[in-house]
Design an enzyme around this catalytic site. Structure first.
Site: not given
Lengths: 99, 496
Positions: B79, B154, B178
């Site tokens: 990420k 996210s 997330s």
């Protein structure tokens, strides 16, 4: 009654260092009003005698020995700087002309 | 079978036995990136040459007889909120466009040392604020199950990449759900470790008391292997727990729930929940009972105010954390024409560099922390946080794990909630309590919703440092469902 006024949002934008346009202020005022109206639900919880938690785990300060250790070189530390001068961060003026 | 269909554990075994090289494995995944990523837009940055170089180094070390870690040579995607010294790190924001960090995050560094090969950096909601990856300043990521739908957020780039067979493993961060929510809506496994069990050093901060790095994988064992590889005490993170990593891999290898006490959270059902999600949740309850678990209903009344408490606490912390983006030392600087003051440049830069959701949350947090409002909002939210932790404590007196649907609905269409922040926030309804209390929680696939044929996730929550329970129960559920489905749920996903 609205939870937050447009003037209050303009004040928040100033505190937050966000240069927002009038149009943006109108937009965020409407949205923040809805959000604040919704999150205000926390006040319905009876919690007078409940201690607040800032963290999930009971942690206290953590210390390490005060020893010299390797760190970033000036070149590394300045590598992402928007402006550099004489191995320093160059920044816009901080004091007014009179100062 | 194509190398990209294999699990991380299978790939590691093939490389350890010399049947395939790390270079072959990496090249197969890079080819898959080229083929599939134009459709799903999971990656913000891919560095094929650097990945192959890492793979060649692994092959050389193995050829030299060096003992390598259990995931050496396995591809991974990070990420784009973990700093990487050799790749840009943007947090999905314009304010960090092109920034190259001068140091690696602990998670990044440990996985490099474990020999994993970094394919690239994945897309996310800007500064990890969102539930759909639509808040990325660059582009939305698409759900491999249905390209018109969101992959969750996210960490949506990381979930889409794993679900799309682009990488067997990826990293994410879970502040309010997330990792678990994107895992649920893409039909994969996602784990939020106990807060403090995985290091935040080098993780671009959103809400420091909640942010938790964790793994994505297509099966429970792979997630456990990745979890173990980056976890453990880190002196560089002052909230890192100085205790042994829970035996997560061992637990994933022992899928046994006989006699286990499982609590169904009563509050997580009813209005706002999609029927197909509730149906699959009920299947999971029956499945656990059939495996010998003792399932009871448990009430956690404070969980109903977890969402509003979270949307005061997280924005408050974010408004403070994001003050560091001041246009002075790194990142974007706008309007520095020699006449404007530092403060004016700061305000212009932040207005230009932050997207709408980040601005909303900074202002909301600034409001909640203002004198006059502090007690009613932030202070009260912190008290609710205490009550939620007490509910968990009381529940874990009665049961070993708690279960709920991971999300109230399946993946929603791109654009559907983009202009309605409150509707977007509801995606985190079931995941937030574990963040506020710091508990471990995992999402595992539990079937497809009847209405739309999209994946549903089962959330399994365990006490602080009970991460291994999430894996033990998750592995048992996975094994039983896969025998019922004749394979993993992902085989039902359309070919990309």
């Amino acid at each position: 009654m609205s939870a937050i006024t447009r003037d209050e949002v303009a004040h928040l934008a100033r505190l937050s260092r966000l240069a927002l346009s009038d149009e943006e202020l109108d937009h965020y005022a409407t949205q923040l009003d809805v959000i604040i109206g919704s999150v205000a639900r926390v006040s319905e919880v009876a919690a007078e005698d409940v201690p607040p938690s800032s963290h999930a785990l009971p942690l206290t300060n953590v210390f390490r020995p005060d020893e010299v250790r390797p760190c970033l070189t000036p070149e590394q530390a300045l590598s992402g700087a928007p402006a550099v001068e004489d191995q320093r961060f160059r920044v816009p003026r901080i004091l007014g002309e009179e100062a | 079978m194509s190398l990209t269909r294999k699990s991380a554990a299978e790939l590691a075994a093939l490389m350890a036995s010399g049947e395939v090289s790390a270079v072959e494995v990496t090249q197969a995944h890079l080819d898959r990136v080229a083929e599939v990523d134009p459709k799903i837009n999971a990656f913000l940055h891919v560095d094929a040459e650097a990945a192959l170089e890492q793979a060649r180094a692994i092959d050389a070390r193995r050829a030299a007889g060096e003992e390598l870690g259990p995931l050496a040579g396995v591809p991974i995607a990070h990420k784009d909120v973990f700093t990487t010294i050799d790749m840009p790190t943007t947090a999905g924001s314009r304010i960090l466009e092109g920034w190259r960090p001068p140091y690696d995050a602990t998670v990044t560094r440990r996985l490099r040392e474990a020999g994993l090969v970094i394919l690239g950096k994945t897309n996310l909601d800007e500064f990890a604020m969102g539930s759909s990856t639509e808040n990325s300043a660059y582009f939305p990521t698409r759900n491999p199950w249905d390209l018109s739908r969101v992959p969750g957020g996210s960490s949506g780039g990381s979930s889409a990449a794993v679900a799309g067979y682009v990488t067997p493993l990826s990293t994410g961060t879970d502040t309010g759900g997330s990792i678990r929510q994107p895992a649920a809506v893409t039909g994969i496994v996602g784990m939020k470790p106990t807060y403090g069990g995985s290091s935040r050093y080098g993780l671009i901060a959103f809400a420091s008391s909640l942010d938790t790095p964790g793994p994505f994988a297509r099966n429970v064992l792979d997630a456990a292997l990745l979890h173990e590889a980056f976890s453990g005490h880190d002196p560089l993170d002052s909230t890192s727990i100085d205790a042994p990593v829970p035996p997560v891999v061992e637990a994933a290898r022992h899928p046994d729930v006989a006699g286990l006490r499982v609590g169904v959270v009563k509050e997580f059902a009813g209005e706002g929940y999609q029927q197909g999600v509730l149906n699959r949740f009920h299947d999971s309850v029956e499945l656990l009972e059939s495996l010998g678990a003792k399932v009871v209903e448990v009430s956690c009344p404070s969980f109903t105010t977890a969402l509003p408490a979270y949307y005061l606490i997280a924005p408050s912390e974010c408004s403070s954390n994001l003050a560091r983006f001041d246009a002075m030392r790194y990142g974007l600087r706008v309007g520095d024409d020699g006449t404007r003051s530092a403060e004016e440049v700061m305000a212009l830069t932040r207005a230009a560099g932050f997207g709408p959701e980040v601005k909303r949350r900074i202002m909301l947090g600034t409001y909640a922390l203002s004198s006059g409002y502090y007690d009613a909002y932030y202070g009260q939210a912190q008290k609710v946080r205490t009550l939620i932790a007490r509910d968990f404590e009381a529940a874990f007196q009665q049961v070993d794990v708690l279960i709920s649907p991971t999300t109230p609905t399946t993946a929603f269409p791109i654009g559907e909630r983009a202009d309605d922040p409150m509707a977007m926030y509801l995606a985190d309804l079931c995941t937030i309590p574990a963040n506020l209390a710091g508990n471990a929680a995992i999402s595992v696939p539990c079937g497809l919703a009847d209405e739309d044929g999209l994946p549903v996730g089962l959330q399994i929550m365990a006490p602080v440092l009970g991460d291994d329970r999430c894996y033990r129960v998750g592995a048992a559920v996975e094994k039983a469902f896969e025998s019922r489905w004749n394979g993993p749920l992902l085989k039902e996903a359309p070919a990309l």
